[in-house]
Design a protein around this motif. Structure first.
Motif, PDB file in Angstrom:
ATOM      1  N   SER A  78      10.490  36.130   4.609  1.00  0.00           N
ATOM      2  CA  SER A  78       9.936  34.897   4.041  1.00  0.00           C
ATOM      3  C   SER A  78      10.499  33.695   4.782  1.00  0.00           C
ATOM      4  CB  SER A  78      10.306  34.763   2.562  1.00  0.00           C
ATOM      5  OG  SER A  78       9.832  35.843   1.829  1.00  0.00           O
ATOM      6  N   ASN A  82       8.588  31.012   7.089  1.00  0.00           N
ATOM      7  CA  ASN A  82       8.712  29.605   6.745  1.00  0.00           C
ATOM      8  C   ASN A  82       9.161  28.765   7.936  1.00  0.00           C
ATOM      9  OD1 ASN A  82      10.871  27.571   4.844  1.00  0.00           O
ATOM     10  ND2 ASN A  82       8.656  27.461   4.809  1.00  0.00           N
ATOM     11  N   ILE A 109       9.246  22.068   1.168  1.00  0.00           N
ATOM     12  CA  ILE A 109       9.884  22.263  -0.141  1.00  0.00           C
ATOM     13  C   ILE A 109      10.556  23.625  -0.168  1.00  0.00           C
ATOM     14  CG2 ILE A 109       9.437  22.646  -2.601  1.00  0.00           C
ATOM     15  CD1 ILE A 109       7.338  20.465  -2.455  1.00  0.00           C
TER      16      ILE A 109
ATOM     17  N   MET B   1      14.410  26.486  -2.443  1.00  0.00           N
ATOM     18  CA  MET B   1      13.642  25.479  -3.195  1.00  0.00           C
ATOM     19  C   MET B   1      14.440  25.018  -4.405  1.00  0.00           C
ATOM     20  SD  MET B   1       9.876  25.714  -4.850  1.00  0.00           S
ATOM     21  CE  MET B   1      10.261  27.135  -5.814  1.00  0.00           C
ATOM     22  N   LYS B   2      14.347  23.731  -4.641  1.00  0.00           N
ATOM     23  CA  LYS B   2      15.095  23.201  -5.781  1.00  0.00           C
ATOM     24  C   LYS B   2      14.363  23.492  -7.077  1.00  0.00           C
ATOM     25  CE  LYS B   2      17.549  19.506  -3.477  1.00  0.00           C
ATOM     26  NZ  LYS B   2      17.017  18.356  -2.767  1.00  0.00           N
ATOM     27  N   GLN B   5      11.694  21.037  -8.143  1.00  0.00           N
ATOM     28  CA  GLN B   5      10.416  21.200  -7.460  1.00  0.00           C
ATOM     29  C   GLN B   5       9.587  22.287  -8.139  1.00  0.00           C
ATOM     30  OE1 GLN B   5       9.033  19.461  -5.189  1.00  0.00           O
ATOM     31  NE2 GLN B   5      10.748  18.098  -4.808  1.00  0.00           N
ATOM     32  N   MET B   9       5.894  22.019 -10.030  1.00  0.00           N
ATOM     33  CA  MET B   9       4.753  22.902  -9.764  1.00  0.00           C
ATOM     34  C   MET B   9       4.266  23.528 -11.063  1.00  0.00           C
ATOM     35  SD  MET B   9       5.976  24.915  -6.376  1.00  0.00           S
ATOM     36  CE  MET B   9       6.454  24.033  -4.914  1.00  0.00           C
ATOM     37  N   ARG B 299       1.212  30.706  -0.720  1.00  0.00           N
ATOM     38  CA  ARG B 299       2.601  30.247  -0.869  1.00  0.00           C
ATOM     39  C   ARG B 299       3.557  31.179  -0.123  1.00  0.00           C
ATOM     40  NH1 ARG B 299       3.626  26.331  -4.739  1.00  0.00           N
ATOM     41  NH2 ARG B 299       1.870  25.790  -6.053  1.00  0.00           N
ATOM     42  N   LYS B 300       3.299  32.478  -0.246  1.00  0.00           N
ATOM     43  CA  LYS B 300       4.194  33.420   0.435  1.00  0.00           C
ATOM     44  C   LYS B 300       4.038  33.318   1.944  1.00  0.00           C
ATOM     45  CE  LYS B 300       5.844  36.941  -2.285  1.00  0.00           C
ATOM     46  NZ  LYS B 300       6.006  38.381  -2.470  1.00  0.00           N
ATOM     47  N   ILE B 302       3.342  30.766   3.710  1.00  0.00           N
ATOM     48  CA  ILE B 302       4.017  29.601   4.290  1.00  0.00           C
ATOM     49  C   ILE B 302       5.501  29.580   3.931  1.00  0.00           C
ATOM     50  CG2 ILE B 302       1.929  28.236   4.425  1.00  0.00           C
ATOM     51  CD1 ILE B 302       2.925  26.705   2.008  1.00  0.00           C
ATOM     52  N   GLY B 303       5.996  30.679   3.360  1.00  0.00           N
ATOM     53  CA  GLY B 303       7.449  30.813   3.288  1.00  0.00           C
ATOM     54  C   GLY B 303       8.070  30.848   1.910  1.00  0.00           C
ATOM     55  N   ALA B 304       7.250  30.945   0.843  1.00  0.00           N
ATOM     56  CA  ALA B 304       7.861  31.062  -0.480  1.00  0.00           C
ATOM     57  C   ALA B 304       8.545  32.414  -0.588  1.00  0.00           C
ATOM     58  CB  ALA B 304       6.800  30.939  -1.562  1.00  0.00           C
ATOM     59  N   GLN B 305       9.768  32.396  -1.119  1.00  0.00           N
ATOM     60  CA  GLN B 305      10.463  33.657  -1.312  1.00  0.00           C
ATOM     61  C   GLN B 305      10.112  34.211  -2.676  1.00  0.00           C
ATOM     62  OE1 GLN B 305      14.598  32.993  -0.605  1.00  0.00           O
ATOM     63  NE2 GLN B 305      14.136  31.880   1.270  1.00  0.00           N
ATOM     64  N   ARG B 306      10.469  35.463  -2.863  1.00  0.00           N
ATOM     65  CA  ARG B 306      10.203  36.129  -4.131  1.00  0.00           C
ATOM     66  C   ARG B 306      10.752  35.312  -5.309  1.00  0.00           C
ATOM     67  NH1 ARG B 306      10.741  42.331  -5.853  1.00  0.00           N
ATOM     68  NH2 ARG B 306       9.546  42.830  -4.014  1.00  0.00           N
ATOM     69  N   ASP B 308      11.319  32.139  -5.449  1.00  0.00           N
ATOM     70  CA  ASP B 308      10.559  30.898  -5.651  1.00  0.00           C
ATOM     71  C   ASP B 308       9.385  31.149  -6.585  1.00  0.00           C
ATOM     72  OD1 ASP B 308      12.195  29.508  -3.903  1.00  0.00           O
ATOM     73  OD2 ASP B 308      10.976  30.018  -2.164  1.00  0.00           O
ATOM     74  N   ILE B 309       8.678  32.257  -6.321  1.00  0.00           N
ATOM     75  CA  ILE B 309       7.499  32.577  -7.125  1.00  0.00           C
ATOM     76  C   ILE B 309       7.928  32.929  -8.551  1.00  0.00           C
ATOM     77  CG2 ILE B 309       5.500  34.110  -7.327  1.00  0.00           C
ATOM     78  CD1 ILE B 309       5.277  32.453  -4.860  1.00  0.00           C
ATOM     79  N   GLN B 312       8.901  29.810 -10.415  1.00  0.00           N
ATOM     80  CA  GLN B 312       7.736  28.994 -10.745  1.00  0.00           C
ATOM     81  C   GLN B 312       7.004  29.546 -11.970  1.00  0.00           C
ATOM     82  OE1 GLN B 312       4.790  28.727  -7.636  1.00  0.00           O
ATOM     83  NE2 GLN B 312       3.361  27.694  -9.002  1.00  0.00           N
ATOM     84  N   ALA B 378       5.518  37.850  -7.999  1.00  0.00           N
ATOM     85  CA  ALA B 378       6.439  37.790  -6.873  1.00  0.00           C
ATOM     86  C   ALA B 378       6.345  39.031  -5.991  1.00  0.00           C
ATOM     87  CB  ALA B 378       7.861  37.620  -7.387  1.00  0.00           C
TER      88      ALA B 378
END
Lengths: 282, 389
Positions: A78, A82, A109, B1-2, B5, B9, B299-300, B302-306, B308-309, B312, B378
């Motif tokens: 990931s 990214n 983000i 990711m904070k 954030q 979402m 989302r994944k 473009i780099g969302a990690q498990r 992050d999902i 969210q 995720a």
């Protein structure tokens, strides 16, 4: 630097094994602009997914910047997607509920970039694709060409090692196609590594290096001499040159390209495959 | 990711489909409403009962003598006040009768009391005075009457003080009228006539003390006072079947125990609706994951990690359940306020404890029923998610 060695991917379709990729080896150097061409079913999407770390190969090795991808955990992959890869899809794949700005901001983000820096980089990216005036529009308020430009901005905002474009012009009219191709060539001229996946020979002809896939194998890998000689300081210093010259030269380049490719394919059976392949694409 | 954030979402996702979010919350709203309402009602009822008992005297002992062959005189009873831990003793003598005046009559309970009754039991006068030691000493024919008696005999607004009523052929001058008392489960003093103890002995033809109330000294425990009293009574009667001592604190404890059990039981039953609400949230979250498969894929890619999902989707489900919980609590507070306004005798309120339990549970429901859908989201492979139409 992208290095694929003997990549194989096999799907089970109704009990039958389909070799989507059958031993693909390919090296893409930094700052290269490569078009991967093939008809549907040639394995080019599978190849793109593997290069983009969206999928993993069944066999073979794939290294990005000297890093073996199959050794990485899901989380590390990931992070790799990214930081090192910017995707541009045929379907644009923007999040419909986010504005252009927010779509471009998203990878930053996930990267944990500070709000202040995000703002600067997002605006910079949107200015590069000439969309600074439509920052707060949602995808459904933008034309196809504009949506794809947002996607391009999203791909380059992370300053990736590699920009991976999968049929980026497949859903666009001829005018927007020209816009996007100019934009991509510009990005290449500015030093980005670009991999363009397409079935369209005319689009592919605009790339200095073209890799043709057929039935999961690479059947040709050619460089356009005129472009590769120009593939240097000339481009960097004068990006407008590419933008203005290419649409005119595109057609001729395509025909040149076709004649240039054929001598490289030695066995007669493959030659006929290329013809059939080319025919499918058009 | 904070976290903030991910929160943004999630809020955006909840707001993007307001009707669905509201309907999803409805289960939790109703669940939390049921829990807080029922618990608050039981607590309110418990408080009302406890207050009634307190009115009777929370820290007192009630002694009834069942052995009538052995006399217990007024003097003997009053001497008990000298025991350790006992503050005052208030003997009473009860009977029933009919009071008459001005051609009207009223059925009353007659209670003979001494001057210490006010201190032990409490007596609030609307007008006039109470019964004094002098009244008892001289067996005066005076009385203090409850407001209902006054109304029955002299009409609504008349001041009964100074007037006379007849009880069993004797005239009694009214020296005081009690304040309107709240009806409790043990009756009230509204229909009562209080006489000096000595006078009541004659009227009711009963010499012995049959009941008396004992107030416990402030520095002594009720249990100690009860022990001392028990010892004294035992010395007098020799066996504990001749009398009984009732500790109101014990009764109150028992009632509180029963009410606490009821509270738990009703809370648990209402909790089931909270559970059902949670299942509703899980259901919608699962639908939402399926609907947003493509979004998750993007989302994944473009780099969302498990994580992050997961974060969210978890925040989304917690927002649904917590907001639902808050709305449910506001509604039940509204219902309780309405009841309080309509029936001023009651004072129902959501206590801090109830509120935190209800919100804590809605939070838990959000977490528990959010985990599965969030994890499902995720785990989606980006490649499959992107292909999803």
């Amino acid at each position: 630097m992208i290095e694929l060695h003997d990549i194989r991917k096999i799907y089970q379709l109704g009990g039958e094994e389909v070799h989507a990729l059958d031993g693909v080896s390919l090296t893409i150097r930094d700052h290269e602009f490569v078009a991967i061409i093939g008809a549907s079913g040639s394995g080019k999407s599978t190849l793109m997914n593997i290069i983009g770390c969206l999928d993993t190969a069944d066999e073979g090795t794939y290294m990005i910047d000297g890093q073996e991808v199959s050794d990485l955990s899901e989380r590390q992959q990931s992070i790799l997607r990214n930081r090192k890869i910017g995707f541009i899809f045929q379907q644009f794949n923007l999040l419909p509920k986010l504005t252009a700005y927010e779509n471009v901001e998203l990878p930053l983000i996930y990267q944990g970039v500070s709000a202040h820096e995000r703002r600067e980089r997002v605006m910079e990216a949107l200015e590069k694709v000439d969309l600074a005036h439509r920052v707060h529009h949602r995808p459904n308020q933008l034309s196809g060409g504009q949506q794809q430009r947002v996607a391009v901005a999203r791909a380059l905002v992370t300053r990736p090692t590699l920009i991976l474009a999968d049929e980026p012009t497949g859903n666009l009219d001829s005018h927007s196609t020209k816009d996007i191709m100019d934009l991509l060539k510009n990005l290449h001229a500015q030093g980005n590594t670009l991999v363009l996946i397409t079935h369209d020979n005319e689009i592919a002809a605009q790339a200095p290096r073209r890799v043709r896939l057929f039935d999961g194998r690479i059947i040709s890998d050619s460089r356009q001499d005129s472009d590769s000689s120009a593939d240097g300081p000339e481009h960097l210093s004068d990006p407008d040159h590419t933008a203005s010259a290419d649409p005119l030269s595109g057609q001729t380049a395509a025909s040149e390209n076709q004649s240039e490719e054929q001598p490289q394919v030695s066995p007669g059976s493959r030659e006929s495959s290329v013809d059939r392949n080319g025919g499918d694409a058009q | 990711m904070k976290f903030s954030q991910a929160g943004k979402m999630a809020v955006a996702a909840v707001l993007s489909n307001k009707l669905r979010s509201f309907l999803t919350m409805l289960g939790i709203i109703i669940g939390v409403m049921a829990v807080t309402l029922l618990i608050s009602l039981v607590q309110g009822a418990t408080n009302t009962v406890t207050e009634s008992l307190d009115d009777l005297g929370g820290d007192q002992l009630v002694v009834s003598v069942t052995n009538t062959s052995k006399r217990l005189t007024l003097g003997e009873v009053e001497a008990l006040a000298d025991l350790d831990g006992i503050d005052r003793v208030s003997p009473t003598l009860s009977g029933r009768g009919t009071a008459r005046a001005d051609g009207n009559s009223s059925d009353v309970s007659i209670t003979g009391i001494t001057a210490s009754y006010d201190a032990v039991q409490g007596m609030s006068l609307a007008s006039g005075r109470g019964i004094t030691q002098t009244d008892v000493d001289y067996r005066l024919s005076i009385c203090v009457i409850g407001p209902t008696v006054s109304k029955d005999l002299f009409g609504t607004n008349a001041d009964a003080v100074g007037r006379t009523l007849r009880l069993s052929g004797r005239d009694y001058r009214i020296v005081g009228v009690l304040e309107e008392a709240q009806e409790t489960m043990f009756g009230s003093s509204n229909t009562e006539i209080y006489l000096p103890f000595t006078n009541a002995q004659r009227l009711l033809s009963s010499v012995n003390v049959t009941n008396f109330y004992v107030s416990v000294s402030e520095d002594a425990s009720t249990d100690d006072a009860e022990t001392a009293l028990d010892r004294a009574m035992m010395a007098k009667y020799g066996d504990d079947d001749s009398y009984s001592i009732v500790n109101l604190t014990d009764i109150m404890d028992t009632i509180n125990d029963v009410m606490a059990t009821m509270e738990l039981l009703l809370g648990a039953i209402a909790g089931i609706s909270l559970l059902v609400g949670g299942i509703g949230i899980m259901n919608i979250m699962l639908v939402s994951v399926t609907e947003r498969t493509r979004e998750i894929g993007i989302r994944k890619a473009i780099g969302a990690q498990r994580t992050d999902i997961i974060v969210q989707f978890m925040i989304e489900s917690v927002i649904l359940s917590l907001t639902g919980g808050l709305i449910g609590m506001v509604i039940s507070q509204g219902v309780l306020t309405t009841i309080n306004t309509l029936y001023p005798d009651y004072h129902f309120a959501i206590t801090g404890g109830t509120a935190s339990v209800a919100l804590g549970f809605s939070f838990l429901v959000g977490v528990i029923f959010g985990i599965y859908p969030a994890n499902k989201a995720a785990k989606l492979k980006p490649i499959n998610a992107l292909r999803y139409e």
